[in-house]
Design an enzyme around this catalytic site. Structure first.
Site, PDB file in Angstrom:
ATOM      1  N   TYR A 140       0.869  -1.187   0.000  1.00  0.00           N
ATOM      2  CA  TYR A 140       0.000   0.000   0.000  1.00  0.00           C
ATOM      3  C   TYR A 140       0.893   1.219   0.000  1.00  0.00           C
ATOM      4  CZ  TYR A 140      -3.415   3.464   1.614  1.00  0.00           C
ATOM      5  OH  TYR A 140      -4.224   4.565   1.734  1.00  0.00           O
TER       6      TYR A 140
ATOM      7  N   ASP B  55       9.316   2.867  -0.598  1.00  0.00           N
ATOM      8  CA  ASP B  55       8.299   3.508   0.214  1.00  0.00           C
ATOM      9  C   ASP B  55       8.636   3.187   1.670  1.00  0.00           C
ATOM     10  OD1 ASP B  55       6.126   4.122   1.764  1.00  0.00           O
ATOM     11  OD2 ASP B  55       4.635   3.421   0.312  1.00  0.00           O
TER      12      ASP B  55
ATOM     13  N   LYS C 160       4.792   9.657   8.309  1.00  0.00           N
ATOM     14  CA  LYS C 160       4.646   9.165   9.686  1.00  0.00           C
ATOM     15  C   LYS C 160       5.680   9.749  10.658  1.00  0.00           C
ATOM     16  CE  LYS C 160       2.166   5.031   8.150  1.00  0.00           C
ATOM     17  NZ  LYS C 160       0.768   5.256   8.417  1.00  0.00           N
TER      18      LYS C 160
HETATM   19  N1  HOZ Z   1      -0.634   3.189   6.253  1.00  0.00           N
HETATM   20  C1  HOZ Z   1      -1.673   3.339   7.220  1.00  0.00           C
HETATM   21  C2  HOZ Z   1      -2.430   2.067   7.371  1.00  0.00           C
HETATM   22  N2  HOZ Z   1      -1.704   0.946   7.043  1.00  0.00           N
HETATM   23  C3  HOZ Z   1      -2.526   4.489   6.916  1.00  0.00           C
HETATM   24  C4  HOZ Z   1      -3.589   4.734   7.903  1.00  0.00           C
HETATM   25  C5  HOZ Z   1      -4.871   5.069   7.232  1.00  0.00           C
HETATM   26  O1  HOZ Z   1      -5.061   4.626   6.096  1.00  0.00           O
HETATM   27  O2  HOZ Z   1      -5.667   5.725   7.852  1.00  0.00           O
END
Ligand code: HOZ
Length: 441
Positions: A154, A249, A277
């Site tokens: 992701y 990433d 983050k």
């Molecule tokens: N990368 C985060 C979840 N795996 C993002 C948090 C979100 O999507 O709110």
């Protein structure tokens, strides 16, 4: 059994104002049901009112040990005094100027010391912005259109990256989001994580058209899946051979798996890196950066346009800087590593005693566990894990006062604020939660 009446009420109200009652899908507890029914969609999330150190409190006054940590940024725990002080001091001088500030320089220098591959970097407001912009840049630099991503990784919610996407997209069963034009999706090639042969074959077929390979060097959005020996260096070799860029990433792994991120840990230097983050210390920040000759294509140095009213926002820069300074303090990562290892080993032992098969994974303070007896190396194997067992475990953990992500396809994070006593309490809670999961078939 704990009940959460105020959270329930607030959620009912929220659903009348916000789609699904939340501002980001993974928060919604959709896939884990409710404490008394594991039917997906039957539950509601907890509304959180405050956090301090390793703990958060919900709207009903319940206290939890928090292993979500705002999905990764809070490596120092909640409301760390250094961060609070830095943000408050910055806010007193104004919250945004839309003009350069010295603190951007300081944070950039810190990041570059940690990741020398980022010879130039640009601050943005989120990880999504970072990856989206890095891809545009890669396409401009290589004059090619295709990108290659891995199933279950992701990289935020930009159109071309919502193809077999992990995180909430997988949790909610929409890895290929409607609304992404087919023409855009066709520009994204896909390969199974850890499968170099597949990548090789895609390069053989499309090589001269592939602008970049984008990868989470440790996959942490389909649960936690570690890179197989040689996978990342293999990607480096293949991209170099075919004139494509390698984009790491490191939104999750940056400053999390060690000060130098996954690129230092695995000894692979990407062309471009995306961050988010932790570098914002809990405020909204992203960054992308890499080789000078590539980055100098970004406007105003070059013609590739990318901009943002709040980019490099002073509050976020100060929060990030305060965080990174603390990470540099002697022994921070060693202590964190010890706590994370204690938790990891404790969870494995507790699952074994409960007789529930799990596949655990850990790099530094990022942990994951899948409810399955088969090794998990990619998206297909991650998705074969038992989600009902996970849901039972999740609610039992919550009941015992431990807040973990409401999905097996997310990671668990340990912070510097988690004490040995916190960890041991968590292991005790997990022992009960695993017994509960063992009873689900
Ligand atoms: N990368 C985060 C979840 N795996 C993002 C948090 C979100 O999507 O709110």
């Amino acid at each position: 059994m704990r009940r959460y009446p105020r959270s329930r009420r607030l959620f009912d109200q929220a659903c009348r104002r916000l789609p699904g009652g939340v501002s980001s899908p993974v928060r919604a507890f959709r896939s884990v049901g409710s404490p008394d029914s594991l039917e997906p969609g039957s539950g509601h999330p907890l509304f959180i009112t405050r956090g301090k150190g390793s703990r958060i409190w919900d709207a009903d006054g319940n206290r939890y040990l928090d292993y979500v940590l705002s999905w990764g940024p809070l490596i120092l725990g909640h409301a760390h005094p250094d961060v609070v002080r830095a943000v408050a001091a910055a806010a007193r001088k104004g919250t945004s100027y839309g003009a350069p500030t010295e603190v951007e320089l300081e944070l950039a220098a810190f990041v570059q010391r940690a990741m020398p591959s980022m010879e130039r970097l640009r601050f943005v407001n989120s990880g999504t912005e970072a990856t989206m912009s890095a891809l545009r840049l890669a396409r401009a630099y290589t004059k090619r259109d295709l990108i290659l991503k891995f199933d279950g990784c992701y990289h935020g919610h930009a159109d071309g990256l919502l193809v077999k996407a992990g995180s909430g997209a997988t949790t909610l069963g929409v890895p290929d989001s409607p609304g992404v034009p087919a023409a855009t999706a066709h520009l994204t090639l896909q390969a199974p994580y850890n499968n170099l042969a597949h990548v090789d074959a895609l390069f053989a077929q499309h090589g001269p058209k592939i602008a970049a390979v984008i990868v989470e060097p440790v996959a942490a959005n389909m649960g936690v899946v570690l890179p197989a020996e040689g996978f990342l260096s293999g990607l480096r070799a293949l991209t170099q051979r075919h004139g494509a860029l390698l984009i790491f990433d490191e939104v999750i792994t940056g400053f999390r798996v060690g000060f130098g991120g996954a690129q230092e840990l695995y000894g692979v230097r990407p062309d471009l890196t995306c961050l988010g983050k932790i570098i914002g210390g809990g405020l909204p920040v992203g960054a992308y950066g890499g080789r000078k000759e590539i980055m100098e294509l970004i406007a105003p140095a070059g013609p590739v346009y990318q901009a943002g009213t709040l980019s490099g926002n002073p509050l976020a820069m100060h929060a990030g800087l305060a965080t990174l300074r603390r990470l540099r303090s002697a022994g921070f990562y060693t202590a964190l590593e010890r706590r994370a290892a204690r938790l990891y080993n404790g969870l494995i032992e507790a699952a074994r005693e409960a007789g529930v098969p799990i596949q655990p994974a850990r790099v530094g303070s990022v942990l994951g566990l899948f409810f399955t007896d088969r090794p998990v190396t990619d998206y297909a194997s991650a998705k074969s894990a038992d989600t009902r067992k996970f849901a039972a475990y999740f609610w039992a953990m919550l009941e015992a006062g431990v807040y973990v992500a409401p999905s097996q396809f997310e990671a668990l994070f340990v912070s510097g604020a988690h004490t040995v006593a916190d960890i041991d309490r968590t292991i005790t809670a997990a022992a009960g939660a695993f017994r509960r999961a063992a009873r689900v078939d």
